[in-house]
Design an enzyme around this catalytic site. Structure first.
Site, short mmCIF file in Angstrom:
data_model
loop_
_atom_site.label_atom_id
_atom_site.label_comp_id
_atom_site.label_asym_id
_atom_site.label_seq_id
_atom_site.Cartn_x
_atom_site.Cartn_y
_atom_site.Cartn_z
N HIS A 65 0.86 -1.30 -0.04
CA HIS A 65 -0.24 0.11 -0.01
C HIS A 65 0.79 0.91 0.01
CE1 HIS A 65 0.73 -1.07 4.28
NE2 HIS A 65 0.90 0.26 4.45
N CYS A 213 1.75 3.56 11.62
CA CYS A 213 3.04 3.13 10.81
C CYS A 213 3.22 4.28 9.77
CB CYS A 213 2.31 1.78 9.88
SG CYS A 213 0.98 2.21 8.98
#
Length: 694
Positions: A65, A213
């Site tokens: 992603h 993250c």
């Protein structure tokens, strides 16, 4: 807005053998649907994200992603691989691959859709339904939430059986009989013994957690879901704050105050970490929050039982207060250095231009004039030139202390100013120059940060930033600069100065190429500023070599914006309407030596613009050094040409570099072809009737 995923974005027989091939196969589906505008650019962003940390998860899941400027809307593509593909998960290859694409400017609503999917991946029923799905339409519906994972996967073409109630069915048993009347309330018996109040149950153990993250799209929310589920299983209340790409919703301060423990599951710096000071804390990477949440909960409960608490963190420094979720330590280091340079530049401009004007009026011997405080004649131009020179020299004398002081300020806030300025002043005293100031600033900031981590009794905290920290940090920095690292740095600085003084021929040309490349690589970023500060530092004690360096640096820095301006003039159809407008401003910015004028072009097309700019900058730097051009002014662009040695050759060097950069960027943009997976027979219109290049 289109749906997040459609049947066309599903591949139930993904044949790729590597994660790169899998990403390309799924990205091609996105490009064919018009959701990715530049396939190669998007794949480069996916690869860059993958390089930060593997995206494989336990349970056979891969979630490559990224956020990318080449994505038009939030999009998800799904692939199912029978043999599995290695995405770096500890338990082996992944058979369920989700490629998540978010626009660079995606809002919170878009990212919340992606976070919902990330949480679903922690549900075994959901992943099981994806593994058994036989049709892309149902798979897409499952991921969108339009179908339930508990429903059986219907055979293709089968009609679902409607659930019809049988006619004449008896009503529910409880409805067959009238409800019994409630008994009349009894009169209170004054003689009755009072009933004992029930004992309050013990409050459950409460944990607050932060998950984050680098991109804040998938791992952030998966870790949150994992921790919440593990908390439910253990009878523990877990409240999670997800610090994702779209910002974060702060936990209630009272909730944090009442918490019994804290879990940080993160791969980037936790924002506003000071809110959790003084509580039992477990600090791990985000994958630990996904893979072993029960262990983390048990660990924080054990720390609470033993009374272990975290040290109070230092207050956020100015450069950290607005930090993005994806800012890592390398990014922060760059910001700290840029803080020092940005505060230094006004001193450079003011002092350097005053000195340059003094030379223009009074000649290069004006530096030997007596102090104007003792001798000044109002009617003599030499006295005015001496005044300008001496004011400029005073301003120039602040360069190194300001650089060091504000690097430390960027790291540790106001307590870093005193040791930073002291270290910078010592660097001047021992002739360590710009390099010494740079190291002194980093050293001062590090020392203050270390002192701030020490546990201090509450009674002393009030005097820490005013008395204790400046005293101790200045003493430590002064000791190190005078007696430990200052002299070696000064020796390096002297060697550098002597080397510059003796540069001739091929060596000078090579240095010009290097400086030109540095000035044009990041267009005002750290490398650009390092090259510029290196040149400016040589003006404090000018010689033939340092003046050549200053000339080469300014000439190369003018090339990128001028080249982009010329390219938009010659081949406007290769640029968007916005870029053509930026091209008009770039003429003035480039002529004024503001390299940042090329940033809009580089941001839109870095793979073509930056190499073109670097090539032109290298040519200009080399020619400037070869021609022996000199410059005493640290800024000004074409407006200080009268102060340049060999001005005509200097302008020729700039023109040559601009020509090279312009030709390259036009050539590279002209070679660009539309992606084969994204056919567009008619070029898009920018609103002004002019086709826009793909």
């Amino acid at each position: 807005m289109s749906e997040l995923i459609t049947a066309e974005l599903v591949d139930l027989d993904l044949s790729a053998e590597t994660k790169e091939a899998a990403a390309r196969s799924l990205a091609e589906r996105m490009a064919a649907s018009g959701r990715v505008t530049d396939l190669e650019g998007f794949l480069a962003d996916v690869a860059a994200r993958e390089a930060q940390m593997p995206t494989g998860l336990d349970g056979g899941i891969g979630i490559p992603h990224c956020r990318s400027e080449h994505v038009t809307e939030p999009t998800l593509a799904f692939g199912r691989s029978a043999p599995g593909i290695d995405f770096g998960a500890p338990d082996g290859p992944a058979d369920l691959i989700f490629l998540i694409a978010a626009p660079a400017g995606g809002d919170a609503d878009h990212l919340s859709i992606l976070s919902t999917l990330a949480r679903q991946l922690m549900d075994e029923t959901f992943t099981g339904a994806l593994r058994s799905a036989t049709a892309p339409e149902r798979t897409a519906a499952l991921i969108r939430g339009d179908a339930s994972a508990a429903e059986p996967d219907a055979e293709p073409g089968a009609e679902p059986e409607p659930a019809v109630a049988e006619s004449g069915a008896e009503p529910p048993a409880q409805a067959a009989e009238p409800a019994a009347q409630a008994p009349e309330p009894a009169e209170p018996d004054q003689r009755a013994e009072p009933t004992a109040a029930p004992e309050p149950t013990a409050a459950p153990f409460r944990i607050v957690a932060i998950t984050s993250c680098p991109t804040g799209i998938a791992h952030t929310y998966m870790a949150a879901e994992s921790l919440e589920k593990a908390g439910q299983a253990a009878g523990v209340e877990v409240f999670v704050e997800t610090q994702g790409s779209a910002g974060f919703q702060r936990l209630d301060p009272q909730l944090i105050a009442d918490a019994d423990g804290v879990i940080f599951a993160h791969d980037v710096e936790v924002r506003e970490k000071e809110r959790f000071a003084g509580k039992p804390t477990v600090d791990v990477g985000v994958k630990a929050g996904i893979n072993r949440p029960a262990e983390l909960i048990a660990e924080v409960r054990q720390k609470a039982a033993h009374g272990e608490t975290s040290a109070p963190p230092r207050a956020a420094a100015p450069m950290d207060k607005g930090a993005e979720a994806s800012d890592n330590y390398a990014t922060r280091l760059r910001k700290w250095l840029m803080t020092g340079v940005s505060y230094m530049v006004p001193f450079v401009a003011a002092g350097g231009l005053l000195i340059a004007l003094a030379f223009a009026i009074g000649g290069y011997t004006i530096n030997k004039a007596p102090s104007v405080a003792e001798h000044f004649l109002w009617t003599e131009s030499a006295s005015w030139a001496a005044l300008l020179f001496q004011i400029g020299s005073v301003a120039f004398g602040f360069l190194v202390p300001v650089l060091a002081g504000f690097i430390a300020y960027g790291m540790a806030d106001r307590p870093g100013l005193v040791p930073g300025f002291v270290g910078g002043a010592i660097a001047l005293t021992i002739n360590a120059g710009f390099l010494g100031g740079l190291i002194a600033g980093l050293l001062a900031g590090a020392v203050v940060m270390a002192i701030q981590r020490v546990r201090i009794p509450p009674v002393l905290r009030g005097i820490m930033p005013v008395v204790v920290i400046p005293l101790i940090s200045s003493a430590i920095v002064g000791f190190l600069m005078f007696l430990v690292i200052g002299k070696p740095i000064a020796a390096v600085q002297k060697g550098l100065t002597d080397w510059l003084s003796g540069l001739t021929g091929a060596n000078a040309i090579i240095l010009g190429v290097i400086l030109g490349l540095m000035m044009c690589f990041d267009l005002g970023g750290p490398l650009n500023k390092v090259a510029y500060a290196f040149a400016v530092g040589g003006l404090a004690h000018p010689n033939e070599g340092s003046l050549k360096v200053m000339a080469a640096v300014m000439a190369a820095g003018m090339v990128p914006p001028l080249a982009m301006a010329l390219a938009t003039t010659l081949r406007g159809r290769l640029f968007t309407k916005a870029e053509r407008e930026n091209g008009k401003a770039a003429w003035v910015l480039g002529a004024s030596f503001i390299t940042e004028g090329a940033i809009p072009f580089a941001a839109a097309d870095p793979l073509r613009v930056i190499p073109s700019a670097m090539a032109g900058g290298a040519v200009t730097g080399a020619l400037s050094m070869a021609f022996g051009c000199t410059l005493r002014a640290p800024h000004g662009g074409i407006f200080v040409v009268p102060l340049i040695g060999q001005p005509l050759l200097y302008l020729l060097a700039i023109a040559a570099g601009v020509g090279v950069s312009t030709a390259l960027v036009i050539l590279l943009k002209g070679l660009r072809k539309p992606s084969p997976s994204h056919p567009s027979p008619a070029p898009a219109d920018d609103g002004a009737g002019v086709p826009v290049a793909a």
